[in-house]
Design an enzyme around this catalytic site. Structure first.
Site, PDB file in Angstrom:
ATOM      1  N   LYS A  51       0.802  -1.224   0.000  1.00 13.63           N
ATOM      2  CA  LYS A  51       0.000   0.000   0.000  1.00 13.63           C
ATOM      3  C   LYS A  51       0.834   1.274   0.000  1.00 13.63           C
ATOM      4  O   LYS A  51       0.349   2.348  -0.363  1.00 13.63           O
ATOM      5  CB  LYS A  51      -0.920  -0.007   1.217  1.00 13.63           C
ATOM      6  CG  LYS A  51      -2.018  -1.060   1.185  1.00 13.63           C
ATOM      7  CD  LYS A  51      -3.165  -0.664   0.298  1.00 13.63           C
ATOM      8  CE  LYS A  51      -4.368  -1.580   0.496  1.00 13.63           C
ATOM      9  NZ  LYS A  51      -5.520  -1.145  -0.321  1.00 13.63           N
ATOM     10  N   SER A 300       1.326  -9.806  -0.584  1.00 10.73           N
ATOM     11  CA  SER A 300       0.955  -8.393  -0.513  1.00 10.73           C
ATOM     12  C   SER A 300       1.262  -7.731   0.821  1.00 10.73           C
ATOM     13  O   SER A 300       1.361  -6.501   0.890  1.00 10.73           O
ATOM     14  CB  SER A 300      -0.533  -8.229  -0.836  1.00 10.73           C
ATOM     15  OG  SER A 300      -1.324  -9.029   0.024  1.00 10.73           O
TER      16      SER A 300
END
Length: 315
Positions: A51, A300
């Site tokens: 992110k 991720s």
């Protein structure tokens, strides 16, 4: 609807280069020889997840007077940390809305970057964030529903394409769809023969159902919150769904036990700590759900509650 392009992603790469780690593409020597595997460990980013790419690209694109007013974000954890981290780098205030059931490790990390954290009831993130924007005058940085966020996340795909230009299969976790939208756009442009698969937990498979139906579908918060993959409980927006329809070749769903097993494999065989959301794409590889070929899997994130990690690794 205007979609993100490879030029947008290349421009984003220039903006985030100073802040985001160019994570390596690690060969997994333990993988099936007929299905060679490379792992993209976005868990090694400064805030422990991909992110950071979208957050820095979005803040960099803001006009300075607007950025100086501060930023608001809502997130179950990783986007929260990324925006807080980016705001600290720019020396601006950050107001972060997080659900009350967010793992404490993510709440504590967000506060450690200097953000003001506002806890909210489950399902009320957007409402609380809108109130903060009105009260503070800060600008909202959404977790996935924005072209600059998508372009920033797509820089991970740009790196995969450059490190493994003959990649044949790319596996990406899907929640709100920002990562898969950006990575898929980059891979589709630079590795046109590769096949791109999104991966979701069976207990939060709204994107899988929606893509099969040809339109977005709505799953209740209660249904999506059943999965241990707390970072994959969001639903695609109109913008990300449009990207997914264009760039994703298929979807794979995985069980909770398959996610746990993927976490164990990453820890014991690749020496990587992954949160449940981060291990989901590898779970799809391990179950043999996609065609054989040179495969890249995105891990991720790695922001897992220590107690949960201990329980899973010792099972």
């Amino acid at each position: 609807m205007e979609l993100v392009t490879i030029d947008d992603i290349k421009a984003a790469a220039d903006r985030v280069r100073e802040f985001a780690v160019r994570t390596p593409l690690l060969p997994a020597g333990w993988a099936d020889p007929d299905r060679p595997l490379w792992i993209k460990p976005e868990s090694l980013q400064p805030i422990g997840a991909f992110k950071v790419r979208g957050a820095f690209n979005t803040l960099a694109r803001l006009d300075e007077p607007v950025r100086a007013r501060g930023v608001v974000a809502y997130s179950s954890g990783n986007h929260a940390q990324a925006v807080a981290y980016a705001a600290r780098a720019y020396g601006i205030p950050a107001y972060i809305v997080m659900p009350e059931d967010t793992p404490s490790v993510k709440i504590d990390a967000t506060r450690s970057y200097g953000a003001e954290v506002v806890l909210c009831p489950v399902g009320k993130r957007e409402e609380y964030a809108d109130d903060l924007v009105e009260k503070t005058g800060a600008v909202l940085v959404p977790p996935f529903d924005h072209p600059d966020v998508i372009a920033g996340q797509g820089t991970a795909g740009l790196e995969i394409a450059r490190d493994l230009p003959d990649v044949e299969i790319v596996l990406v976790p899907v929640s709100g769809g920002g990562l898969a939208s950006g990575v898929g756009t980059a891979i589709r442009a630079l590795c046109p023969d590769a096949r791109i698969y999104g991966v979701e937990p069976e207990l939060a498979a709204d994107a899988t159902e929606g893509l099969a139906a040809g339109h977005r579908v709505d799953w209740s918060v209660a249904d999506r919150n059943r999965t241990i993959a707390d970072g994959l409980r969001s639903q695609p927006s109109d913008l990300t769904f449009a990207h997914l329809r264009k760039v994703v070749d298929g979807m794979v769903t995985v069980t909770e036990d398959e996610i746990r097993e993927a976490m164990r494999v990453l820890a014991y065989k690749s020496h990587l700590v992954a949160e449940p959301s981060g291990a989901t794409a590898l779970a799809a590889y391990l179950k043999g759900a996609v065609p054989a070929g040179r495969t890249a899997v995105i891990v991720s994130g790695g922001n897992v509650n220590p107690q949960m990690l201990q329980e899973i690794l010792s099972a």
